[in-house]
Scaffold this motif. Structure first.
Motif, PDB file in Angstrom:
ATOM      1  N   ARG A 594      36.113  25.837  48.543  1.00 37.02           N
ATOM      2  CA  ARG A 594      37.349  26.531  48.177  1.00 37.02           C
ATOM      3  C   ARG A 594      37.125  27.583  47.102  1.00 37.02           C
ATOM      4  NH1 ARG A 594      40.179  27.098  43.953  1.00 37.02           N
ATOM      5  NH2 ARG A 594      42.442  27.463  44.024  1.00 37.02           N
ATOM      6  N   ASP A 595      36.352  27.244  46.064  1.00 35.01           N
ATOM      7  CA  ASP A 595      36.203  28.166  44.945  1.00 35.01           C
ATOM      8  C   ASP A 595      35.530  29.465  45.384  1.00 35.01           C
ATOM      9  OD1 ASP A 595      37.407  26.284  43.375  1.00 35.01           O
ATOM     10  OD2 ASP A 595      35.560  25.593  42.411  1.00 35.01           O
ATOM     11  N   TRP A 596      34.587  29.379  46.299  1.00 33.06           N
ATOM     12  CA  TRP A 596      33.945  30.590  46.813  1.00 33.06           C
ATOM     13  C   TRP A 596      34.979  31.509  47.457  1.00 33.06           C
ATOM     14  CZ3 TRP A 596      29.390  33.236  47.085  1.00 33.06           C
ATOM     15  CH2 TRP A 596      29.295  34.202  48.084  1.00 33.06           C
ATOM     16  N   ARG A 597      35.849  30.918  48.246  1.00 31.86           N
ATOM     17  CA  ARG A 597      36.815  31.719  48.993  1.00 31.86           C
ATOM     18  C   ARG A 597      37.951  32.231  48.122  1.00 31.86           C
ATOM     19  NH1 ARG A 597      35.261  27.598  52.544  1.00 31.86           N
ATOM     20  NH2 ARG A 597      36.915  26.192  51.841  1.00 31.86           N
ATOM     21  N   LYS A 598      38.375  31.438  47.148  1.00 28.85           N
ATOM     22  CA  LYS A 598      39.613  31.767  46.440  1.00 28.85           C
ATOM     23  C   LYS A 598      39.431  32.309  45.027  1.00 28.85           C
ATOM     24  CE  LYS A 598      42.291  28.658  49.339  1.00 28.85           C
ATOM     25  NZ  LYS A 598      43.213  27.519  49.460  1.00 28.85           N
ATOM     26  N   VAL A 599      38.191  32.520  44.624  1.00 33.82           N
ATOM     27  CA  VAL A 599      37.950  33.097  43.309  1.00 33.82           C
ATOM     28  C   VAL A 599      38.514  34.511  43.216  1.00 33.82           C
ATOM     29  CG1 VAL A 599      35.673  34.044  43.902  1.00 33.82           C
ATOM     30  CG2 VAL A 599      36.186  33.422  41.520  1.00 33.82           C
ATOM     31  N   VAL A 600      38.738  35.152  44.361  1.00 37.09           N
ATOM     32  CA  VAL A 600      39.228  36.534  44.361  1.00 37.09           C
ATOM     33  C   VAL A 600      40.741  36.613  44.277  1.00 37.09           C
ATOM     34  CG1 VAL A 600      37.246  37.355  45.689  1.00 37.09           C
ATOM     35  CG2 VAL A 600      39.320  36.638  46.893  1.00 37.09           C
ATOM     36  N   TYR A 601      41.437  35.477  44.179  1.00 38.99           N
ATOM     37  CA  TYR A 601      42.899  35.516  44.187  1.00 38.99           C
ATOM     38  C   TYR A 601      43.425  36.431  43.085  1.00 38.99           C
ATOM     39  CZ  TYR A 601      47.775  34.192  44.092  1.00 38.99           C
ATOM     40  OH  TYR A 601      49.151  34.236  44.122  1.00 38.99           O
ATOM     41  N   TYR A 677      47.071  36.884  49.173  1.00 38.04           N
ATOM     42  CA  TYR A 677      45.859  36.930  48.353  1.00 38.04           C
ATOM     43  C   TYR A 677      46.058  37.602  46.999  1.00 38.04           C
ATOM     44  CZ  TYR A 677      44.149  36.137  53.083  1.00 38.04           C
ATOM     45  OH  TYR A 677      43.962  35.639  54.350  1.00 38.04           O
ATOM     46  N   MET A 678      47.199  38.299  46.833  1.00 34.48           N
ATOM     47  CA  MET A 678      47.392  39.058  45.606  1.00 34.48           C
ATOM     48  C   MET A 678      48.662  38.698  44.851  1.00 34.48           C
ATOM     49  SD  MET A 678      44.884  41.206  45.165  1.00 34.48           S
ATOM     50  CE  MET A 678      45.592  42.357  44.008  1.00 34.48           C
ATOM     51  N   GLY A 679      49.528  37.886  45.437  1.00 37.23           N
ATOM     52  CA  GLY A 679      50.833  37.688  44.850  1.00 37.23           C
ATOM     53  C   GLY A 679      51.710  38.911  45.090  1.00 37.23           C
ATOM     54  N   LEU A 680      52.894  38.904  44.505  1.00 39.72           N
ATOM     55  CA  LEU A 680      53.801  40.041  44.676  1.00 39.72           C
ATOM     56  C   LEU A 680      53.400  41.184  43.742  1.00 39.72           C
ATOM     57  CD1 LEU A 680      55.449  37.727  46.019  1.00 39.72           C
ATOM     58  CD2 LEU A 680      57.497  38.908  45.216  1.00 39.72           C
ATOM     59  N   PRO A 681      53.521  42.416  44.192  1.00 40.84           N
ATOM     60  CA  PRO A 681      53.154  43.535  43.305  1.00 40.84           C
ATOM     61  C   PRO A 681      54.009  43.596  42.050  1.00 40.84           C
ATOM     62  CG  PRO A 681      54.280  44.324  45.290  1.00 40.84           C
ATOM     63  CD  PRO A 681      53.980  42.881  45.508  1.00 40.84           C
ATOM     64  N   GLN A 682      55.249  43.092  42.131  1.00 37.55           N
ATOM     65  CA  GLN A 682      56.094  43.063  40.946  1.00 37.55           C
ATOM     66  C   GLN A 682      55.522  42.125  39.882  1.00 37.55           C
ATOM     67  OE1 GLN A 682      56.941  42.669  44.147  1.00 37.55           O
ATOM     68  NE2 GLN A 682      59.110  43.083  44.536  1.00 37.55           N
ATOM     69  N   ASP A 683      54.828  41.066  40.333  1.00 41.76           N
ATOM     70  CA  ASP A 683      54.280  40.075  39.407  1.00 41.76           C
ATOM     71  C   ASP A 683      52.837  40.372  39.007  1.00 41.76           C
ATOM     72  OD1 ASP A 683      56.687  38.746  39.756  1.00 41.76           O
ATOM     73  OD2 ASP A 683      55.897  37.447  41.353  1.00 41.76           O
ATOM     74  N   ASN A 684      52.137  41.173  39.796  1.00 44.76           N
ATOM     75  CA  ASN A 684      50.708  41.406  39.553  1.00 44.76           C
ATOM     76  C   ASN A 684      50.387  42.901  39.681  1.00 44.76           C
ATOM     77  OD1 ASN A 684      47.932  40.988  39.212  1.00 44.76           O
ATOM     78  ND2 ASN A 684      47.595  40.446  41.368  1.00 44.76           N
ATOM     79  N   PRO A 685      51.071  43.746  38.916  1.00 46.72           N
ATOM     80  CA  PRO A 685      50.826  45.189  39.069  1.00 46.72           C
ATOM     81  C   PRO A 685      49.405  45.591  38.726  1.00 46.72           C
ATOM     82  CG  PRO A 685      52.177  44.747  37.118  1.00 46.72           C
ATOM     83  CD  PRO A 685      52.098  43.464  37.881  1.00 46.72           C
ATOM     84  N   GLU A 686      48.794  44.944  37.735  1.00 43.58           N
ATOM     85  CA  GLU A 686      47.429  45.301  37.354  1.00 43.58           C
ATOM     86  C   GLU A 686      46.427  44.883  38.422  1.00 43.58           C
ATOM     87  OE1 GLU A 686      46.054  47.206  34.866  1.00 43.58           O
ATOM     88  OE2 GLU A 686      48.186  47.743  34.827  1.00 43.58           O
ATOM     89  N   GLY A 687      46.678  43.738  39.063  1.00 48.00           N
ATOM     90  CA  GLY A 687      45.797  43.313  40.136  1.00 48.00           C
ATOM     91  C   GLY A 687      45.821  44.274  41.301  1.00 48.00           C
ATOM     92  N   TYR A 688      47.021  44.714  41.670  1.00 49.17           N
ATOM     93  CA  TYR A 688      47.149  45.684  42.760  1.00 49.17           C
ATOM     94  C   TYR A 688      46.492  47.014  42.381  1.00 49.17           C
ATOM     95  CZ  TYR A 688      50.198  43.015  45.886  1.00 49.17           C
ATOM     96  OH  TYR A 688      50.691  42.095  46.775  1.00 49.17           O
ATOM     97  N   ARG A 689      46.692  47.435  41.151  1.00 48.87           N
ATOM     98  CA  ARG A 689      46.082  48.691  40.712  1.00 48.87           C
ATOM     99  C   ARG A 689      44.559  48.567  40.700  1.00 48.87           C
ATOM    100  NH1 ARG A 689      43.724  51.270  36.749  1.00 48.87           N
ATOM    101  NH2 ARG A 689      43.435  49.302  35.641  1.00 48.87           N
TER     102      ARG A 689
END
Length: 773
Positions: A594-601, A677-689
């Motif tokens: 799991r950790d290999w696959r989901k470390v990129v969350y 894989y990224m959550g909502l852009p409203q909650d994770n704007p820096e991740g999306y950017r």
């Protein structure tokens, strides 16, 4: 997105010239001279054996693989398949084989599939037997809906009388979807124009079960995003007793249309609207109902929460005709409830729930055991993807497969025999093998059934009793073969498809075997990879490199299986003097825990692109025959995005890149995939950017080719145009090619696939000098 060296690193934006399959242009045309300049001699070409050409790969039948089926098991020890008719030109017979003896019987000759007044037999694009085998349902004259041909015509053959009857004959041609027999074989249900109908085969009478279907009220099927990301197409289920039908209904009124523009098929352009929810926007409202098969009012299941922010992602009857089971995901897809719903009242209760800090995948193999007292479940709750047995009320959860290992998929649950059959590869993430484990909860007794001396990727279509299987196997360098095997000993009884002709052609290329390897990056991450070299490879010389990437949670590129024309194109490039390699970064769905696959969350595109870049850096140090001044990168879809991230973030490594159908800005992609894989852009704007390549466009220093189909309903051409604007703003030279009205696969239209690969080949050879030095 491919590195170059002696060629200029910056170029003006140009549209490549069209490719003529009869007269190669550009570097392809001048290949002999290029090879001589690179140090090749005629002996080098002779040593390579049979030469590949783009025309041979993409337009000739030289490397076409023979397939098998579609096959259906008729209980244990007997299967049916489709074979060309020896008596009716252009027709097919449906034949049955006894597994043990090979005895052949023609169950339905092509002559029986000629409609009254017809010129010839029906084309069989799909078929289904009634439970007693007395009737055959044939799917024909199909049309594509998004990815697959799921719309067409259906005919029923009564094998005793010979009557061949069209289902839904009063509806327009090619408009029926998902027709299937009732459990007693006396009726057929289907979807037409977003409504569900039932037809009585004895009388021909047709009864609508829903009447409100429209573009925005979708009964028995799905909108674009549910089909693309949850793989849901067929949206209704007969109850085991045939008295009811459970179905999905979607209300798409809240979804905005994305407009595809067709500029070429008429004098004036026109738009094609696609209901497409982009990240953070409104989804369809989905619900599940049960309607009497004889007609009547629908009972809606009482699902809690906002229907636009929760997903009933799977639904089936729960081992009876009284309850249905629903997998109910929240919008973030990190909480999956197993619900049992009363078909008569709609009352719902939660019997089990799975959670994860990142995301969860839906379970495609929920199988009822003990007469419905327990069910199978797949979970990563202890860090590995394992199969469990769960009591119906959720009170007891028993592991069935070993800890510390990932199950890739379930092949069969054989309750009578007491075995769970599944695919796994605990020692090699690049392969796929068949295992079985007892259903009574003894994971330590799991055993591998695929022989130890059989490398590669193995797929199985197992008979209901678990004693027989249709087994297809391939490796990266060897085309697939299909055989009939006896389980559990895995004894091959007979070969059904050998692909000997194709195998001989591939062997005739005299290619060096593809090497699978592992490499450790500076970050201490160990990556799996493969590398292809040319015949006559000399490790004392320097070779240009093409890196093939994908790198997102949806797929791997480093698996030991036959990839057909893509492998052959890569092999063609090795014949031109390139080394081709690929790496699987963290976040890809490899069986590495799991950790290999989901470390990129929450940061898809960031860690993975660094892994690829650092993996290539490590390879350049470990393998001095890789030329650091001639490193190129290419990929498609998520791989196109990875190519952009490589070019923009690591220009010191990648000097040239070819990005096909990328997602430059993750905000432009759909809700279900990107938010998983990224959550909502409203909650994770820096991740999306941070994960979006367009953020780093200023880093472009090398040669970049952008390729996109303007009719791509999946990854919109909008994203590439937005990136183009950004590159123009930054004053960055680049090259581009737009394919009018082509979808995500860029294959529609005569010559398109050849043209695309000729374009990629020209670009690579024009910027990355070929051959060793």
């Amino acid at each position: 997105m491919i590195p170059v060296s002696p060629s200029p690193q910056k170029r003006k934006a140009v549209v490549p010239a069209p490719f003529s399959p009869r007269r190669p242009t550009g570097p392809v045309r001048w290949l002999p001279l290029l090879l001589l300049l690179a140090g090749f001699q005629p002996a080098d070409l002779a040593a390579q054996g049979e030469a590949l050409t783009l025309e041979r790969i993409f337009e000739s039948p030289d490397f076409a693989a023979e397939g098998f089926g579609p096959a259906r098991w008729l209980g244990e020890g007997r299967y049916t398949t489709v074979e060309p008719s020896a008596e009716v030109r252009g027709g097919v017979d449906i034949v049955a084989y006894e597994a043990a003896t090979g005895e052949r019987e023609v169950l339905v000759p092509a002559s029986a599939l000629v409609p009254a007044g017809g010129d010839g037999p029906l084309g069989v694009e799909g078929y289904e037997w009634s439970a007693d085998g007395s009737r055959l349902l044939v799917f024909t004259n199909t049309r594509r809906v998004w990815r697959d041909n799921t719309r067409g015509d259906y005919w029923v053959l009564d094998r005793e009388s010979g009557d061949l009857t069209q289902v839904g004959a009063d509806f327009p041609e090619t408009t029926l979807m998902f027709a299937k027999f009732s459990p007693d074989g006396e009726r057929v249900a289907y979807v037409q124009a977003h409504d569900i109908y039932v037809q009585d085969l004895a009388t021909g009478g047709v009864r609508p079960l829903t009447r409100d279907g429209s573009r925005t009220t979708i009964n028995g099927t799905f909108d674009w995003v549910y089909e693309e990301e949850f793989h849901l197409q067929d949206g209704f289920r007969w109850s085991p007793d045939g008295t009811r039908i459970a179905y999905w209904q979607l209300d798409a009124t809240g979804i905005r249309d994305f407009l595809l523009i067709n500029n070429t098929d008429s004098l004036y352009s026109f738009t094609i609207p696609v209901q497409y929810p982009k990240t953070g926007t409104t989804n369809s409202a989905a619900r599940v109902g049960v309607v009497p098969a004889a007609g009547g009012e629908t009972v809606w299941m009482e699902l809690e929460g906002d229907p636009r922010n929760n997903y009933p992602a799977r639904m089936a009857w729960a081992a009876s005709s009284e309850e249905i089971v629903i997998q109910y995901l929240n919008r973030l897809q990190n909480h999956n409830q197993v619900l049992l719903a009363d078909a008569g009242t709609g009352a719902v209760r939660t019997v089990y729930a799975d959670t994860d800090d990142a995301w969860l995948d839906v379970v495609d193999h929920l199988v009822w055991l003990d007469g419905g007292r327990s069910f199978t479940w797949v979970s990563e709750s202890d860090g590995w993807r394992r199969v469990y047995r769960v009591r119906r009320d959720g009170s007891v959860v028993t592991p069935l497969t070993p800890g510390g290992e990932d199950v890739l998929s379930v092949a069969l649950v054989d309750e009578a025999g007491g075995w769970l059959y599944y695919l796994a590869s605990p020692d090699d993430p690049t392969s796929r093998y068949l295992y079985r484990a007892p259903l009574d909860g003894r994971p330590e007794a799991a055993e591998r059934l695929t022989p130890a001396d059989a490398p590669g990727t193995h797929a199985y279509q197992i008979a209901p009793g678990g004693g027989w299987a249709l087994h297809t196997a391939s490796t990266f360098d060897a085309p697939p073969s299909t055989s009939l095997v006896r389980l559990p000993g895995h004894r091959t009884v007979r070969t059904l498809v050998s692909n000997d002709r194709l195998r001989a052609r591939v062997d005739g290329l005299r290619s060096d075997p593809t090497e699978f390897f592992r490499v450790e990056t500076v970050d201490g991450v160990i990556l799996d990879g493969w590398v292809m070299t040319q015949p006559g490879f000399d490790p004392a010389r320097l070779y240009p490199v093409l890196v093939y990437v994908y790198g997102e949670p949806w797929n791997q590129t480093v698996t030991d299986e036959w990839y057909g024309r893509r492998t052959l194109w890569h092999r063609y490039l090795t014949q031109q003097g390139y080394v081709v390699l690929s790496l699987d970064p963290r976040g890809t769905p490899a069986p590495r825990g799991r950790d290999w696959r989901k470390v990129v969350y929450g940061e898809v595109g960031t860690l993975a692109s660094r892994d690829v870049a650092m993996g290539v850096t490590a390879l350049l140090e470990e393998r001095p025959w890789l030329d650091p001044d001639r490193v190129a990168i290419w990929g498609w879809s998520g791989g196109g995005s990875m190519t952009l991230n490589g070019m923009f973030r690591y220009p010191e490594i990648f000097g040239t890149g070819m990005s096909v159908a990328p997602v430059p800005d993750q905000r432009f992609y759909d809700t279900i995939y990107q938010e998983r894989y990224m959550g909502l852009p409203q909650d994770n704007p820096e991740g999306y950017r941070g994960g979006s390549p367009i953020t780093y466009a200023a880093g472009l220093e090398g040669n970049l080719l952008l390729v996109h189909g303007t009719g791509d309903d999946n990854v919109h051409y909008q994203g590439t145009e937005t990136l183009i604007n950004r590159l123009i703003e930054l004053g960055k030279p680049f090259d581009m090619m737009a394919y009018p009205n082509r979808s995500h696969g860029i294959y529609e239209g005569e010559g398109t696939t050849l043209h695309l690969h000729a374009l990629l080949t020209r670009y690579l050879m024009g910027h990355v000098p070929t051959g060793p030095r």
